[in-house]
Design a protein around this motif. Structure first.
Motif, short mmCIF file in Angstrom:
data_model
loop_
_atom_site.label_atom_id
_atom_site.label_comp_id
_atom_site.label_asym_id
_atom_site.label_seq_id
_atom_site.Cartn_x
_atom_site.Cartn_y
_atom_site.Cartn_z
N TRP A 18 6.55 -6.74 6.79
CA TRP A 18 7.35 -6.57 5.57
C TRP A 18 7.37 -5.10 5.15
O TRP A 18 8.42 -4.51 4.92
CB TRP A 18 6.75 -7.46 4.49
CG TRP A 18 7.52 -7.62 3.22
CD1 TRP A 18 8.78 -7.18 2.95
CD2 TRP A 18 7.09 -8.29 2.04
NE1 TRP A 18 9.14 -7.54 1.67
CE2 TRP A 18 8.12 -8.22 1.10
CE3 TRP A 18 5.91 -8.95 1.70
CZ2 TRP A 18 8.01 -8.78 -0.17
CZ3 TRP A 18 5.81 -9.51 0.43
CH2 TRP A 18 6.85 -9.43 -0.49
N ASP A 45 16.73 -5.47 7.84
CA ASP A 45 16.64 -6.25 6.61
C ASP A 45 16.38 -7.73 6.92
O ASP A 45 15.67 -8.40 6.16
CB ASP A 45 17.93 -6.09 5.80
CG ASP A 45 17.76 -6.54 4.38
OD1 ASP A 45 16.93 -5.94 3.65
OD2 ASP A 45 18.43 -7.52 3.99
N TYR A 48 12.81 -7.94 7.55
CA TYR A 48 12.19 -7.84 6.22
C TYR A 48 12.16 -9.22 5.56
O TYR A 48 11.12 -9.68 5.08
CB TYR A 48 13.00 -6.84 5.38
CG TYR A 48 12.61 -6.70 3.93
CD1 TYR A 48 11.93 -5.57 3.48
CD2 TYR A 48 12.96 -7.64 2.99
CE1 TYR A 48 11.60 -5.41 2.16
CE2 TYR A 48 12.63 -7.49 1.66
CZ TYR A 48 11.96 -6.38 1.24
OH TYR A 48 11.62 -6.23 -0.07
N GLY A 49 13.32 -9.88 5.55
CA GLY A 49 13.41 -11.19 4.91
C GLY A 49 12.55 -12.25 5.60
O GLY A 49 11.86 -13.02 4.93
N ALA A 52 8.93 -11.65 4.80
CA ALA A 52 8.62 -12.06 3.43
C ALA A 52 8.45 -13.58 3.37
O ALA A 52 7.57 -14.08 2.66
CB ALA A 52 9.71 -11.59 2.48
N VAL A 56 5.08 -15.46 2.14
CA VAL A 56 5.09 -16.48 1.08
C VAL A 56 4.58 -17.82 1.62
O VAL A 56 3.74 -18.48 0.99
CB VAL A 56 6.51 -16.64 0.47
CG1 VAL A 56 6.58 -17.86 -0.42
CG2 VAL A 56 6.88 -15.38 -0.30
N ALA A 86 5.03 -9.02 -6.10
CA ALA A 86 5.70 -9.40 -4.85
C ALA A 86 7.06 -10.05 -5.15
O ALA A 86 8.04 -9.79 -4.45
CB ALA A 86 4.82 -10.34 -4.04
N VAL A 87 7.12 -10.84 -6.21
CA VAL A 87 8.39 -11.46 -6.61
C VAL A 87 9.38 -10.38 -7.05
O VAL A 87 10.57 -10.42 -6.68
CB VAL A 87 8.17 -12.50 -7.72
CG1 VAL A 87 9.48 -12.94 -8.35
CG2 VAL A 87 7.42 -13.72 -7.17
N GLY A 90 10.77 -8.75 -4.05
CA GLY A 90 11.76 -9.63 -3.44
C GLY A 90 13.08 -9.63 -4.18
O GLY A 90 14.16 -9.58 -3.55
N SER A 93 15.01 -6.43 -3.60
CA SER A 93 15.57 -6.32 -2.25
C SER A 93 16.94 -6.98 -2.11
O SER A 93 17.64 -6.73 -1.13
CB SER A 93 14.61 -6.94 -1.23
OG SER A 93 14.65 -8.35 -1.28
N THR A 97 20.13 -5.79 0.45
CA THR A 97 20.51 -6.85 1.40
C THR A 97 21.99 -7.17 1.29
O THR A 97 22.70 -7.26 2.31
CB THR A 97 19.67 -8.12 1.16
OG1 THR A 97 18.30 -7.82 1.40
CG2 THR A 97 20.12 -9.26 2.07
N GLU A 126 10.70 -0.35 -4.49
CA GLU A 126 10.01 -1.43 -3.76
C GLU A 126 8.75 -0.89 -3.10
O GLU A 126 7.68 -1.53 -3.16
CB GLU A 126 10.92 -2.03 -2.69
CG GLU A 126 12.04 -2.88 -3.22
CD GLU A 126 12.90 -3.41 -2.09
OE1 GLU A 126 12.45 -4.35 -1.39
OE2 GLU A 126 14.01 -2.87 -1.88
#
Length: 146
Positions: A18, A45, A48-49, A52, A56, A86-87, A90, A93, A97, A126
């Motif tokens: 991440w 990206d 990245y997603g 993440a 989670v 962290a939220v 997210g 981002s 994105t 971020e």
């Protein structure tokens, strides 16, 4: 190897991936990019997603399924601050994105696309927030917040 160790390992690998994807985005974003570069950023990206999602998923598994009892985390305000940050990362981002997704398609791979300065600012924010999350994890490991 126990399942808990595997889940913790995947959680860490997800975190490293991440952050790595975010750092790559920060280095690659410029005021003007060719469509080809935006396509590359869109792939980064996606990594990245996915990372993440792994973070989670493994984090929820550790919180509610394996390891310490859920109350250990649920009653810890430092944990809530860590998850909250962290939220926020997210949610931040979403803007880059959407930009990468909207501009990755087209017929001309060398077409130049202006990138709003806000994209780089969001990625920088971020990264700055991501610097705080390991500190909070360290505090938790030291027993702060229990």
């Amino acid at each position: 190897m126990t399942l808990e160790i595997l889940v913790r390992y995947l959680h860490f690998i997800g975190i490293f991936t991440w952050v790595s994807a975010l750092v790559l985005q920060w280095f690659l974003v410029r005021p003007v990019l060719r469509r080809q570069q935006i396509q590359q950023l869109a792939r980064i990206d996606a990594v990245y997603g996915l990372s993440a999602i792994v973070v989670v998923g493994m984090g929820l598994t550790l919180w509610f399924g394996l390891g310490k009892p859920a109350e250990y985390y649920s009653l810890n305000p430092v944990f809530h601050a860590k998850v909250g940050l962290a939220v926020i990362v997210g949610l931040l981002s979403i803007y880059p994105t959407v930009f990468f997704a909207r501009h990755r398609k087209g017929d001309d791979p060398i077409a130049e696309i202006a990138v709003p300065a806000r994209i780089r600012q969001v990625i920088t924010l971020e990264l700055l927030i991501m610097l705080v999350i390991p500190f909070l994890a360290t505090l938790m490991a030291a027993g702060v917040g229990r």
